[in-house]
Enzyme design. Structure first.
Site, PDB file in Angstrom:
ATOM      1  N   THR A 173      -4.889  10.170   6.887  1.00 26.09           N
ATOM      2  CA  THR A 173      -4.166   9.010   6.696  1.00 26.09           C
ATOM      3  C   THR A 173      -2.934   9.160   7.606  1.00 26.09           C
ATOM      4  O   THR A 173      -2.350  10.259   7.689  1.00 26.09           O
ATOM      5  CB  THR A 173      -3.725   8.724   4.910  1.00 26.09           C
ATOM      6  OG1 THR A 173      -2.731   7.930   5.009  1.00 26.09           O
ATOM      7  CG2 THR A 173      -3.254   9.888   4.329  1.00 26.09           C
ATOM      8  N   SER A 195       3.482  11.049  -1.236  1.00 24.25           N
ATOM      9  CA  SER A 195       2.781  10.957  -2.673  1.00 24.25           C
ATOM     10  C   SER A 195       1.944  12.279  -2.556  1.00 24.25           C
ATOM     11  O   SER A 195       1.483  12.645  -1.592  1.00 24.25           O
ATOM     12  CB  SER A 195       1.822   9.649  -2.823  1.00 24.25           C
ATOM     13  OG  SER A 195       0.546   9.919  -2.125  1.00 24.25           O
ATOM     14  N   TYR A 230      -1.103  12.392  -3.397  1.00 28.24           N
ATOM     15  CA  TYR A 230      -2.376  11.803  -2.627  1.00 28.24           C
ATOM     16  C   TYR A 230      -2.100  12.277  -1.269  1.00 28.24           C
ATOM     17  O   TYR A 230      -3.004  12.937  -0.490  1.00 28.24           O
ATOM     18  CB  TYR A 230      -2.599  10.532  -2.845  1.00 28.24           C
ATOM     19  CG  TYR A 230      -3.549   9.932  -1.617  1.00 28.24           C
ATOM     20  CD1 TYR A 230      -4.666  10.083  -1.487  1.00 28.24           C
ATOM     21  CD2 TYR A 230      -2.906   8.903  -0.732  1.00 28.24           C
ATOM     22  CE1 TYR A 230      -5.460   9.657  -0.389  1.00 28.24           C
ATOM     23  CE2 TYR A 230      -3.672   8.505   0.276  1.00 28.24           C
ATOM     24  CZ  TYR A 230      -4.849   8.928   0.360  1.00 28.24           C
ATOM     25  OH  TYR A 230      -5.472   8.581   1.638  1.00 28.24           O
ATOM     26  N   HIS A 231      -0.929  11.824  -0.739  1.00 30.18           N
ATOM     27  CA  HIS A 231      -0.920  11.716   0.819  1.00 30.18           C
ATOM     28  C   HIS A 231      -0.846  13.307   1.023  1.00 30.18           C
ATOM     29  O   HIS A 231      -1.192  13.949   2.138  1.00 30.18           O
ATOM     30  CB  HIS A 231       0.241  11.056   1.345  1.00 30.18           C
ATOM     31  CG  HIS A 231       0.193   9.632   1.393  1.00 30.18           C
ATOM     32  ND1 HIS A 231       0.866   8.944   0.494  1.00 30.18           N
ATOM     33  CD2 HIS A 231      -0.607   8.891   2.166  1.00 30.18           C
ATOM     34  CE1 HIS A 231       0.318   7.536   0.683  1.00 30.18           C
ATOM     35  NE2 HIS A 231      -0.276   7.579   1.763  1.00 30.18           N
ATOM     36  N   LYS A 262      -3.992  15.220   1.707  1.00 29.72           N
ATOM     37  CA  LYS A 262      -4.789  14.974   2.797  1.00 29.72           C
ATOM     38  C   LYS A 262      -4.017  16.100   3.690  1.00 29.72           C
ATOM     39  O   LYS A 262      -4.446  16.572   4.832  1.00 29.72           O
ATOM     40  CB  LYS A 262      -4.653  13.905   3.294  1.00 29.72           C
ATOM     41  CG  LYS A 262      -5.185  12.545   2.625  1.00 29.72           C
ATOM     42  CD  LYS A 262      -6.471  12.613   2.913  1.00 29.72           C
ATOM     43  CE  LYS A 262      -7.321  11.289   2.334  1.00 29.72           C
ATOM     44  NZ  LYS A 262      -8.663  11.280   2.714  1.00 29.72           N
TER      45      LYS A 262
END
Lengths: 389, 389
Positions: free
Chosen positions: A144, A179, A181-182, A185
């Site tokens: 991302t 975050s 989530y980020h 990645k």
């Protein structure tokens, strides 16, 4: 080519599988249906009803003559991953199979740990399976643009050439994501780069922008082939949310001042980018990064485009920003490598937004407006979920 | 200050707990004894016998008058972490409680996944526990110099000021580590920096070099207080291994050409660095990084120092490098921030090496030479373990 699409039941995985199949590749699909499970957990649904994977695959076989084999299982199950990779014997693995929502990862401790464990362990298992089965398999991994954060220097494509105290090196581009989530990645990217270095794997990390849209040439062929259209505050992406708010007569809710600039792209460009990366693989040992978006806009500019396109009244409203992020910042990100491979971008236009209005009109009785209000707050460690009320 | 030492039963955690207690701090210890379990798994033992944590704590209480409360549990158990942090109410948490061996993480898929899950989830749980209990708690986290890899530019302390296309920013120093273990520490660093940003936590990330030595002023007081002395190829660090090889008349085995340069430090400096970081906390919201080592040397230079110090015959032998790493590279890493706080380094000297020879002499009947041969190979995905034979 033989292409295995992991997460092939999801918003982007399904249209990608269809697109690659339509372009003559032999496609396999893997999924554990956890994306459908998140809907039940959050008490929300895709605006557009989606059919079972079996029904989708059957209809595609009828229409195209191509049957896509399916593998149902979890990437965190190493045995499943190994046997699937050996069984399908892919040339390319396209890896969408991660928890992909920033707010979901920020709900509380359990969701943060789940997101990082699920994403990092799944990818680790995949790297081992490739290294053991066939090191020539090309991994196309969805990252991302959010991995980079919003640095005060230009964002390059994965690597940065730095001169420091008179010496020069090309280093992995420094990341400062927003975050858990980020962050997952970012962890993946580091692990994959290492696997390329020690095992000679070939990988393409696609740092994708925010995707909007719901239709591709293939999904439009039949209602059974449609993909998800999420608008809730956890899984809905910003442009899709604005379109739904406009149709429902709800103000377009911008977080904070709306000055956050992001790279965005149309779903039809996502599937084409995946095809280009697949058909032009990385070299053995190469960790290649493409920034996968077509234009950069601020959240406020996006809201204004939707508001302008909508034929009725449409108001923009600033709400307290639930996230911790800069609302006014420099942003300039390179994105030429997919263009070099032949990508012809579809930029956001009134025509496109009009077509999204009509999709929403057809399903607006299914909307739960409660699901739009952002309740996951970055500064707290445990958030309520409006959707489950 | 009230200081909770996580991993306080380990090689460095135990001497750190003693040192902080000796300097007047109220110290608590947490451990799940998994380090002792790794010994059983690998079929090896610390060269110096170590006593149970209860026996160590009792002896320290007798000698010092200070009783250190203990918490037995796993950081991956969120409830345990939360209740421990609330119960002890620390000013500072010193976090050693991670799987810390690069070869262990490279044994196979299970050990890689275990290492990353254990380290990343444990630290995530800790960040949540601090954010929920008291955001003023200072986290002192052990990282590693190995996070940086061997870039062709100077290594700075955690952050790098970059000028790129005419603009400037200070970014997290780009990382390119050399094992799944080192990667787990990179993931931790990113997660901690984020927690400082969104929750205002205060953290010091100590990127530590290779530690050598086995004695501190406190552990030398009584045999029950001694800490581990590992020499096996999985957990033994390089200088300790060389000293044992010399005493046993075994060649000093250098991986490849031995040109790998690393930062190193003496155990007595480790415990002092932790004290300095503890007594001089980071500011609220600050993610502070110190490079914790006192001198940089190549592996060959270390072997030559040991060989030179040893009174008997001592040969250096190059063995195939089981790792994937540069054997000839630029290396220059900043390490001034701990000196600025008052660290007075103990550099590697013949006196020190002599004292290590005498420790080994006292226990040389316990050595299992099979455990020294490196069997974990970076380029394969599943390695045999000689120690378990």
């Amino acid at each position: 080519m033989r292409v295995l699409v992991l997460g092939g039941d999801g918003y982007l995985g399904w249209p990608t599988a269809l697109h690659l199949s339509a372009r003559g590749h032999d496609v396999g699909i893997a999924d554990n249906f956890v994306r459908r499970q998140y809907d039940r957990e959050l008490g929300v649904e895709s605006l557009v009803p989606i059919h079972t994977l079996d029904a989708r695959v059957d209809r595609w076989a009828e229409l195209s003559g191509n049957r896509m084999p399916t593998y149902v299982g979890d990437l965190c199950d190493a045995d499943f991953v190994h046997s699937m990779v050996r069984d399908f014997a892919p040339d390319t693995i396209v890896h969408f199979a991660e928890q992909r929502s920033a707010p979901y990862s920020m709900i509380d401790q359990q969701h943060a740990v789940y997101t990082q464990t699920n994403n990092v362990v799944g990818t680790l298992n995949l790297l081992y399976a490739i290294a053991e089965a066939d090191r020539d398999i090309h991994l196309v991994k969805l990252g991302t643009m959010g991995e980079y954060g919003t640095p005060n220097i230009d964002i390059e494509e994965g690597w940065l050439t730095v001169t420091h105290r008179g010496r020069t090196d090309t280093v992995l581009y420094p990341k400062r994501p927003g975050s858990f989530y980020h962050l997952s990645k970012v962890h993946d990217s580091h692990n994959i780069e290492f696997a390329c270095r020690v095992w000679g794997l070939r990988a393409t990390d696609l740092n994708q922008g925010v995707v909007y849209g719901q239709r591709t040439d293939e999904t439009a062929l039949d209602p059974v082939l449609e993909t998800r259209f999420d608008y809730d505050h956890v899984f809905g992406t910003v442009l899709n949310r604005f379109v739904i708010q406009a149709v429902l007569g709800h103000p377009l809710t911008v977080y904070g001042s709306g000055g956050q600039t992001r790279g965005i792209l149309n779903l039809v460009d996502t599937v084409e980018c995946i095809r280009l990366a697949t058909e032009n693989p990385a070299e053995p040992g190469e960790f290649r990064v493409f920034n996968q978006f077509t234009e950069q806009l601020s959240v406020r500019e996006l809201a204004e485009k939707v508001s302008h396109a909508y034929p009725g009244r449409c108001r923009i409203e600033e709400v307290d920003n639930p996230r911790v992020e800069l609302e006014s910042h420099y942003y300039r990100a390179a994105h030429t490598r997919l263009l070099d491979l032949g990508l012809v971008p579809h930029l956001v236009s009134e025509t496109l937004i009009d077509s999204m209005f009509s999709i929403v009109e057809g399903h607006k009785d299914r909307v739960n407006l409660d699901a739009i209000r952002p309740t996951v707050k970055w500064r707290t460690t445990a958030s309520e979920l409006a959707g489950t009320a």
